[in-house]
Motif scaffolding. Structure first.
Motif, short mmCIF file in Angstrom:
data_model
loop_
_atom_site.label_atom_id
_atom_site.label_comp_id
_atom_site.label_asym_id
_atom_site.label_seq_id
_atom_site.Cartn_x
_atom_site.Cartn_y
_atom_site.Cartn_z
N PHE A 54 -6.42 7.80 2.25
CA PHE A 54 -6.84 6.59 1.54
C PHE A 54 -7.84 5.83 2.41
O PHE A 54 -8.17 6.26 3.52
N GLY A 55 -8.28 4.70 1.89
CA GLY A 55 -9.13 3.79 2.67
C GLY A 55 -10.36 4.49 3.25
O GLY A 55 -11.11 5.17 2.56
N TYR A 56 -10.52 4.33 4.55
CA TYR A 56 -11.70 4.88 5.23
C TYR A 56 -11.50 6.32 5.71
O TYR A 56 -12.33 6.84 6.47
N HIS B 291 -9.83 -4.46 -1.55
CA HIS B 291 -9.16 -3.17 -1.69
C HIS B 291 -9.97 -2.18 -2.54
O HIS B 291 -9.39 -1.32 -3.19
N ALA C 24 -9.72 -4.37 4.64
CA ALA C 24 -9.31 -4.19 3.24
C ALA C 24 -10.26 -4.87 2.28
O ALA C 24 -10.38 -4.47 1.12
N ASN D 222 -16.04 -0.35 0.05
CA ASN D 222 -15.88 -0.53 1.49
C ASN D 222 -16.53 0.63 2.26
O ASN D 222 -17.25 0.42 3.24
N ASN D 223 -16.31 1.85 1.78
CA ASN D 223 -16.91 3.01 2.44
C ASN D 223 -18.43 2.96 2.33
O ASN D 223 -19.15 3.25 3.31
N ASN E 223 0.85 -1.19 0.00
CA ASN E 223 0.00 0.00 0.00
C ASN E 223 0.89 1.25 0.00
O ASN E 223 1.51 1.58 1.01
N ASP F 175 -11.87 0.76 -2.08
CA ASP F 175 -12.17 1.75 -1.04
C ASP F 175 -13.60 2.29 -1.16
O ASP F 175 -14.29 2.49 -0.16
N GLN F 176 -14.01 2.52 -2.42
CA GLN F 176 -15.36 3.04 -2.67
C GLN F 176 -16.41 2.12 -2.06
O GLN F 176 -17.27 2.51 -1.28
#
Ligand code: Y43
Ligand code: MG
Length: 486
Positions: free
Chosen positions: A438-440, A381, A375, A386-387, A294, A383-384
């Motif tokens: 990034f991520g959350y 992976h 993740a 996951n959020n 990452n 992110d969209q």
């Protein structure tokens, strides 16, 4: 001889840095490899035979291991003792600092009265007098040994107020003696130039023998057609010391004095004694490999490690190339996963230190979800997705408390595993805010700032984030860990 090979520069310690600084300014195309013999400094009180032996060891290392095309002795004491011997025995050109300084002083003086400050060794050798008198036998020369100045620079005290007083005191006699030119006959002394200038007054010409030496190098390169025809960036210059790798005095002074943008590449040589003959060998330093795919994490970790000021070469995982296997993160805790990442990379880089991070978001109202599955909560992976999943699951739920966790695992050859954890509490917002990170990050609100991680600057996030705190914690134990073994 290949003209694109580096130029070697040797010195008793840190003084020669004033010469390399000038060289970097005036010779942008050349690459320099510098050795400071910090383990055996200062050379001033050493015998001539010792200084000859030490300079030979450094020259041999640079010639056999680095194929240097030219050697510069960036130290007055070593030049006085060893220049002629090295010039006779080596097949590459060898340049010292005394002749260029003497010549420049002779050109500068109007009243034929030159002062010299140097180490006792240089003063006693009378090397400057001899050179100056070659250009004009009637010039008066006043020499003064200043071993204290060397010690003050080597102790990194060259900007201290007390040092100014010492310099003013020591140089007072020169004011009365009627010199119009003063040779700084020790490469340490340009670091004290502001104080020296104040002590002798502005009407006296100061000759920096190191700076004059650059002209001699240029002339020699031109004469022998040895100018490099590829542009070397001076970030490629390498600095060796003969001190232990955990002694960072040289690095501190060099970083301060050379003021280069990038971190200096400082390495270490050990003095190997086989009976009567000594030679130098590079101490290979393990790298610190960041076992993460990452890039966002890597950027954060590098920035934080830089702030902590660790003395290791930090290397991202992609520098290991194709040999890196896929790592299945099937552990039930962050620590298990981080350990798995670190151990997998340790198998392919067994001589290095490996740092892995496993991290994630745990939401109270969702019983700690997504946790270790952060993740790949909705899509691997993604992110969209996951959020979106987090926002959907929390719809209508008023309890928004959550926590980010980072567990760092550090492993290394013959070392126990070092684990450091960092957590940060926050609130999950009802929509995305901010574009950084990034991520959350766009969903994680830090009450202290009333902003999400994605609305903070990288620096602000690193100050309070789970990863920042975990690295702070790791940094506390690192010096001890690096010293210990199993
Ligand atoms: O500061 C953070 N800000 C936002 N999100 C974050 C953060 N820290 C972890 N996270 C999220 C991203 C990812 O969905 C999961 C980490 O998963 P995790 O396996 O540790 O990292 P990764 O797969 O991205 O890289 P790697 O395993 O190669 O280090 O938690
Ligand atoms: Mg991962």
């Amino acid at each position: 001889m290949n003209k694109n090979n580096p130029i070697g520069m040797i010195d008793s310690g840190v003084g020669g840095l004033t010469v390399i600084k000038e060289a970097q300014k005036q010779l942008p195309n050349e690459q320099f490899i510098f050795i400071g013999d910090t383990a055996r400094m200062p050379y001033g009180p050493r015998t001539t035979d010792e200084v000859i032996a030490y300079t030979f060891q450094m020259a041999n290392y640079l010639i056999t291991e680095k194929q240097i095309k030219m050697l510069v002795i960036a130290c007055n004491t070593a030049t006085a003792c060893a220049l002629t011997v090295l010039q006779k025995k080596l097949t590459i050109p060898v340049i010292g600092v005394i002749q260029p300084g003497a010549q420049a002083a002779q050109l500068a003086t109007k009243n034929k009265t030159i002062g010299i400050i140097a180490t006792d060794g240089t003063v006693n050798s009378k090397a400057y007098e001899l050179q100056i008198h070659q250009y004009g036998a009637d010039t008066k020369v006043l020499s003064q040994g200043e071993p204290d100045f060397v010690q003050l620079v080597e102790a990194n005290k060259y900007q201290d107020h007390a040092t100014r007083d010492i310099v003013m005191n020591h140089l007072a006699p020169f004011k009365a003696a009627g010199i119009d030119t003063l040779i700084l006959g020790c490469t340490h002394f340009p670091l004290l130039e502001p104080f020296i200038r104040e002590a002798v007054g502005k009407q006296i010409t100061l000759i920096d023998s190191g700076r004059e030496t650059i002209y001699a190098i240029k002339q020699c390169l031109n004469k022998l057609a040895l100018n490099s025809d590829i542009k070397h960036n001076h970030d490629e210059d390498i600095y060796y010391t003969t001190s232990d790798s955990d002694d960072d005095t040289f690095k501190v002074i060099a970083t301060n004095w050379l003021a280069r943008i990038h971190e200096l590449d400082v390495r270490h040589l050990k003095i190997v004694d086989n009976g009567t003959l000594q030679h130098l060998e590079e101490i290979s330093m393990p790298r610190l490999i960041l076992a993460s795919n990452n890039q966002h994490k890597i950027i954060e970790i590098e920035a934080i490690l830089n702030d902590i000021g660790i003395n290791l070469t930090v290397t991202p995982l992609n520098s290991l190339g194709d040999s890196v296997p896929e790592i299945i993160e099937d552990g039930t805790t962050f620590e298990e996963n981080a350990t798995k990442k670190a151990m997998t990379i340790a198998k392919i880089a067994p001589n290095d230190y490996i740092l892995a991070d496993d991290s994630g978001l745990s939401i109270d109202a969702l019983n700690g979800e997504p946790g270790v599955y952060s993740a790949r909560y909705a899509g691997d992976h993604d992110d969209q997705a996951n959020n979106d999943k987090v926002l959907n699951k929390l719809e209508g739920i008023t309890s928004r408390e959550a926590q980010f966790t980072s567990v760092l695992v550090l492993v290394g050859p013959n070392k126990p595993k070092l684990v450091a954890t960092g957590t940060v509490r926050g609130l999950i917002t009802d929509q995305r805010y901010g574009d950084n990170g990034f991520g959350y990050d766009p969903l994680f609100l830090v009450p202290q700032f009333d902003k999400t991680f994605a609305q903070l600057t990288a620096n602000e996030k690193n100050q309070v984030s789970h990863r920042g705190l975990a690295l702070q914690e790791l940094g506390k134990h690192l010096p001890e860990w690096l010293k210990g073994g199993v």
